[in-house]
Each structure stands twice: as structure tokens, then as C-alpha cells.
Design a protein around this motif. Sequence first.
Motif, PDB file in Angstrom:
ATOM      1  N   LYS A   3       0.834  -1.206   0.000  1.00 44.23           N
ATOM      2  CA  LYS A   3       0.000   0.000   0.000  1.00 44.23           C
ATOM      3  C   LYS A   3       0.865   1.252   0.000  1.00 44.23           C
ATOM      4  O   LYS A   3       0.915   1.979   0.998  1.00 44.23           O
ATOM      5  CB  LYS A   3      -0.948   0.005   1.212  1.00 44.23           C
ATOM      6  CG  LYS A   3      -2.006   1.065   1.151  1.00 44.23           C
ATOM      7  CD  LYS A   3      -2.265   1.740   2.484  1.00 44.23           C
ATOM      8  CE  LYS A   3      -1.177   2.557   3.024  1.00 44.23           C
ATOM      9  NZ  LYS A   3      -0.762   3.760   2.273  1.00 44.23           N
ATOM     10  N   SER A  53      -2.647   4.648  -1.992  1.00 46.96           N
ATOM     11  CA  SER A  53      -3.571   5.525  -1.261  1.00 46.96           C
ATOM     12  C   SER A  53      -3.260   6.975  -1.619  1.00 46.96           C
ATOM     13  O   SER A  53      -2.096   7.354  -1.751  1.00 46.96           O
ATOM     14  CB  SER A  53      -3.476   5.273   0.245  1.00 46.96           C
ATOM     15  OG  SER A  53      -2.194   5.601   0.708  1.00 46.96           O
ATOM     16  N   LEU A  54      -4.321   7.746  -1.816  1.00 42.46           N
ATOM     17  CA  LEU A  54      -4.175   9.115  -2.331  1.00 42.46           C
ATOM     18  C   LEU A  54      -4.797  10.145  -1.397  1.00 42.46           C
ATOM     19  O   LEU A  54      -5.364  11.142  -1.866  1.00 42.46           O
ATOM     20  CB  LEU A  54      -4.832   9.198  -3.718  1.00 42.46           C
ATOM     21  CG  LEU A  54      -4.282   8.242  -4.800  1.00 42.46           C
ATOM     22  CD1 LEU A  54      -5.235   8.152  -5.990  1.00 42.46           C
ATOM     23  CD2 LEU A  54      -2.908   8.700  -5.258  1.00 42.46           C
ATOM     24  N   GLY A  55      -4.724   9.912  -0.091  1.00 43.09           N
ATOM     25  CA  GLY A  55      -5.266  10.872   0.877  1.00 43.09           C
ATOM     26  C   GLY A  55      -6.732  11.176   0.591  1.00 43.09           C
ATOM     27  O   GLY A  55      -7.546  10.254   0.403  1.00 43.09           O
ATOM     28  N   ILE A  59     -13.902   8.680  -2.559  1.00 41.86           N
ATOM     29  CA  ILE A  59     -14.451   8.760  -1.197  1.00 41.86           C
ATOM     30  C   ILE A  59     -15.156  10.111  -1.013  1.00 41.86           C
ATOM     31  O   ILE A  59     -14.862  11.056  -1.748  1.00 41.86           O
ATOM     32  CB  ILE A  59     -13.342   8.577  -0.134  1.00 41.86           C
ATOM     33  CG1 ILE A  59     -12.228   9.647  -0.303  1.00 41.86           C
ATOM     34  CG2 ILE A  59     -12.727   7.199  -0.207  1.00 41.86           C
ATOM     35  CD1 ILE A  59     -11.157   9.595   0.772  1.00 41.86           C
ATOM     36  N   GLY A 107      -1.698   8.477  10.503  1.00 42.91           N
ATOM     37  CA  GLY A 107      -2.086   7.087  10.774  1.00 42.91           C
ATOM     38  C   GLY A 107      -3.196   6.573   9.872  1.00 42.91           C
ATOM     39  O   GLY A 107      -3.636   5.431  10.020  1.00 42.91           O
ATOM     40  N   THR A 115      -6.032   2.213   7.006  1.00 43.09           N
ATOM     41  CA  THR A 115      -6.387   1.609   5.723  1.00 43.09           C
ATOM     42  C   THR A 115      -5.866   0.176   5.652  1.00 43.09           C
ATOM     43  O   THR A 115      -6.578  -0.742   5.223  1.00 43.09           O
ATOM     44  CB  THR A 115      -5.800   2.456   4.562  1.00 43.09           C
ATOM     45  OG1 THR A 115      -6.440   3.728   4.600  1.00 43.09           O
ATOM     46  CG2 THR A 115      -6.025   1.822   3.212  1.00 43.09           C
ATOM     47  N   THR A 174      -9.126   9.576  10.106  1.00 44.28           N
ATOM     48  CA  THR A 174      -8.892  11.019   9.928  1.00 44.28           C
ATOM     49  C   THR A 174      -9.905  11.851  10.727  1.00 44.28           C
ATOM     50  O   THR A 174      -9.662  13.011  11.015  1.00 44.28           O
ATOM     51  CB  THR A 174      -8.988  11.471   8.450  1.00 44.28           C
ATOM     52  OG1 THR A 174     -10.335  11.367   8.035  1.00 44.28           O
ATOM     53  CG2 THR A 174      -8.099  10.675   7.543  1.00 44.28           C
TER      54      THR A 174
HETATM   55  P1  ATP Z   1       0.018   7.934   6.929  1.00 42.18           P
HETATM   56  O1  ATP Z   1       1.460   7.877   6.491  1.00 42.18           O
HETATM   57  O2  ATP Z   1      -0.352   9.202   7.664  1.00 42.18           O
HETATM   58  O3  ATP Z   1      -0.409   6.708   7.699  1.00 42.18           O
HETATM   59  P2  ATP Z   1      -0.565   7.462   4.112  1.00 42.18           P
HETATM   60  O4  ATP Z   1       0.150   8.523   3.333  1.00 42.18           O
HETATM   61  O5  ATP Z   1       0.029   6.097   4.126  1.00 42.18           O
HETATM   62  O6  ATP Z   1      -0.874   7.958   5.597  1.00 42.18           O
HETATM   63  P3  ATP Z   1      -3.046   8.376   2.930  1.00 42.18           P
HETATM   64  O7  ATP Z   1      -3.079   8.155   1.473  1.00 42.18           O
HETATM   65  O8  ATP Z   1      -2.786   9.757   3.406  1.00 42.18           O
HETATM   66  O9  ATP Z   1      -2.062   7.291   3.576  1.00 42.18           O
HETATM   67  O10 ATP Z   1      -4.445   7.937   3.575  1.00 42.18           O
HETATM   68  C1  ATP Z   1      -4.956   6.633   3.544  1.00 42.18           C
HETATM   69  C2  ATP Z   1      -6.461   6.673   3.385  1.00 42.18           C
HETATM   70  O11 ATP Z   1      -7.055   7.406   4.477  1.00 42.18           O
HETATM   71  C3  ATP Z   1      -6.935   7.378   2.123  1.00 42.18           C
HETATM   72  O12 ATP Z   1      -6.919   6.505   1.008  1.00 42.18           O
HETATM   73  C4  ATP Z   1      -8.342   7.821   2.553  1.00 42.18           C
HETATM   74  O13 ATP Z   1      -9.236   6.728   2.556  1.00 42.18           O
HETATM   75  C5  ATP Z   1      -8.119   8.221   4.008  1.00 42.18           C
HETATM   76  N1  ATP Z   1      -7.722   9.650   4.087  1.00 42.18           N
HETATM   77  C6  ATP Z   1      -6.509  10.154   4.320  1.00 42.18           C
HETATM   78  N2  ATP Z   1      -6.520  11.505   4.309  1.00 42.18           N
HETATM   79  C7  ATP Z   1      -7.790  11.871   4.062  1.00 42.18           C
HETATM   80  C8  ATP Z   1      -8.475  13.133   3.931  1.00 42.18           C
HETATM   81  N3  ATP Z   1      -7.834  14.306   4.053  1.00 42.18           N
HETATM   82  N4  ATP Z   1      -9.807  13.111   3.665  1.00 42.18           N
HETATM   83  C9  ATP Z   1     -10.462  11.944   3.552  1.00 42.18           C
HETATM   84  N5  ATP Z   1      -9.885  10.719   3.672  1.00 42.18           N
HETATM   85  C10 ATP Z   1      -8.573  10.683   3.913  1.00 42.18           C
END
Ligand code: ATP
Length: 311
Positions: A183, A222-224, A241, A251, A256, A285
Motif C-alpha cells: 500500500k 492511497s491518495l489521501g 471517497i 495514521g 487503511t 482522519t
Molecule cells: P500515513 O502515512 O499518515 O499513515 P498514508 O500517506 O500512508 O498515511 P493516505 O493516502 O494519506 O495514507 O491515507 C490513507 C487513506 O485514508 C486514504 O486513502 C483515505 O481513505 C483516508 N484519508 C486520508 N486523508 C484523508 C483526507 N484528508 N480526507 C479523507 N480521507 C482521507
Amino acid sequence: MILTITMNPSVDISYSLNPFKIDDVNRVESVSKTAGGKGLNVARVISQMNEEVKATGIMGGTVGSYISKTLKAENIKQDFLMIKKESRNCIAILHEENQTEILESGPTLEKSEGDLFLKKLSDLLNHVSIVTISGSLPKGLSPKYYQKLISLCEKKKVPVLLDTSGRTLKETISNSSKPLLIKPNETELGDLINKKISNSTDVLKKALSHEIFNEIEYVIVSLGADGAFAKYKESFYRITIPKIKVMNPVGSGDATMAGLAIGLKQKKSIEETLKLGMTTGMLNTMEKKTGFIDKRNFDNYYSKVHVEKVN
Ligand code: ATP
């Protein structure tokens, strides 16, 4: 049950300071301390989803004892290799809407300690159906150490979900024993293939068609706030989403992973697994605390995630 591996856990300490005074004394009233490390966030969210989980890895010293006590209080099963060296503290200072982090690197391990953990894992694998590996390796262990863990899991026919970054990720997925799922986020994907990644479907499809991903069944980017893009076998999926009120996104990637592990353990379809992962990510989040979700909101947000096949 699901086994989560955290090789370098920490006590995460968060200080709220307004203002944060440099070169001066800061007295702090609001302190939060949690058992941290990406794998422990995964374990906590799986547990909050009422699924059976056990946390393992290596920890030690008084910080290790504190982590162990915290997991116990949270009713999370644990079986760590306990060592004498101190586990780490990671400090986040929340000030004027900024977050300044001070992260200890943790203990330097000997090869013999890594070997002892392999032995422990070999026993644990007799009782689990899926494994997650999250986060960085402690100093002292070879970047190929996760390859060893995955080869062992393969021998015991236990699939592995992997969430790490940089050289460790690249080395691990270049081995002949592959994780079932990785992921990466957008940055981690770009680092893996040395390309700048944008959110466009063509760019993401091309990136995920890179040979480095050939034998990995699930690659979930994953795209935030933009959800995710996934490759499952030969097919691609765009996951969208809803807009939500974000309290603390730290986190979310771990949350996820927790949802994805639950989906795979329950042998859900690809669509359902992706929806699960997105929902637990979003729920994280929406909470102040890292690696926490409120399951009561699950059904509402699950129904708002859309998975579309894009071939
Ligand atoms: P981290 O390193 O903080 O654990 P990450 O960079 O591995 O995070 P992200 O892509 O930021 O992972 O987030 C994982 C999932 O969480 C996204 O695919 C989405 O479902 C949810 N998410 C994260 N940020 C947001 C946001 N700002 N709004 C809505 N959903 C979010």
C-alpha cells in the motif's frame, strides 16, 4: 487471527503548546501518550473493528514495558520478543496549528536478535491466517530483513500485507517471495519507480504496470483525500471517497491497512476489500487520536465509497 508486525515500536508523546517558545522553558499541561509505531496503529484499528488480532515485533526497556502495559489496557493480544535495549519515544509538539516532531531512531539490534525474532515468528505463524508488516526496520538489521520474514510466511502459507517505504520497500518486493499486498502512497510509489506521480488514471495505470509489481496481487496506492487507485491482478480500480471533516490524518495509511487486512482475511471481493480499507482510513482522519476509529460511523461512510473498474 491477524498478526501485525512492528519491528520498531514507540511511545508516541504529544505535547500541546501555544505558543511553543524556542530557547525558553515550555510548561505543558496537555500530554497524550500512546503505544505507537505503524503496526500498533494497524492492530488497534483491527481490534476496534472487533476482529481478532495479535501484535508482535521487538521491544524492550522501560519504554517497552509501557507499550506492553498500554496494549494490555486496550485488550490487544501481544507476543513481542522482549530485549534489554530501550525502545524509542517519539515526540510531537502541536503548536499554532503546526506539528513539530522529534523522533528517536530506536535501539540498534544485533543480527542474533533478528534471528531470535524469526524463530518466534515461525511459532506464531502456526496460529494466524494473515500477517501485516508495517513501518521501518530498526538500525542494525539488514534492509533485506523483511525478505526473510516474507519467505518464512510463504513457507508457512500465510499471506503478507506490507506497508513500508524507501530502500526497504524496494529491496523487499524485488525478492522472489512476494507480499500479497502493498500500500504505497503517491510519494512512495514515485520513489519506487523513480517517476513523478500525478492523480491521472493514465499516469497511475502506467506506473502500476511497471515490472516491479508483476507478481504482487494487490497494489493499492492511497491518495489521501482523493481516495485510492488499485491494481488487482490485471485489472485497475479507481476508488473515490466522500468529502469529510478531517481532525487528524496521521495514521490513516495504517487504518487503511487494517481495513484491507480484515477484507482479505474475511475473503471479501476486491470491491468490498477496497471499500473497507478506505472506510477505516477515513474514520481515522475523523478522530483526534492517531490509530483510532469510531466503528459506529462505519456503515454510513462505507456506503459512500465508490469503486470503479477502469480498464
Ligand atoms: P500515513 O502515512 O499518515 O499513515 P498514508 O500517506 O500512508 O498515511 P493516505 O493516502 O494519506 O495514507 O491515507 C490513507 C487513506 O485514508 C486514504 O486513502 C483515505 O481513505 C483516508 N484519508 C486520508 N486523508 C484523508 C483526507 N484528508 N480526507 C479523507 N480521507 C482521507
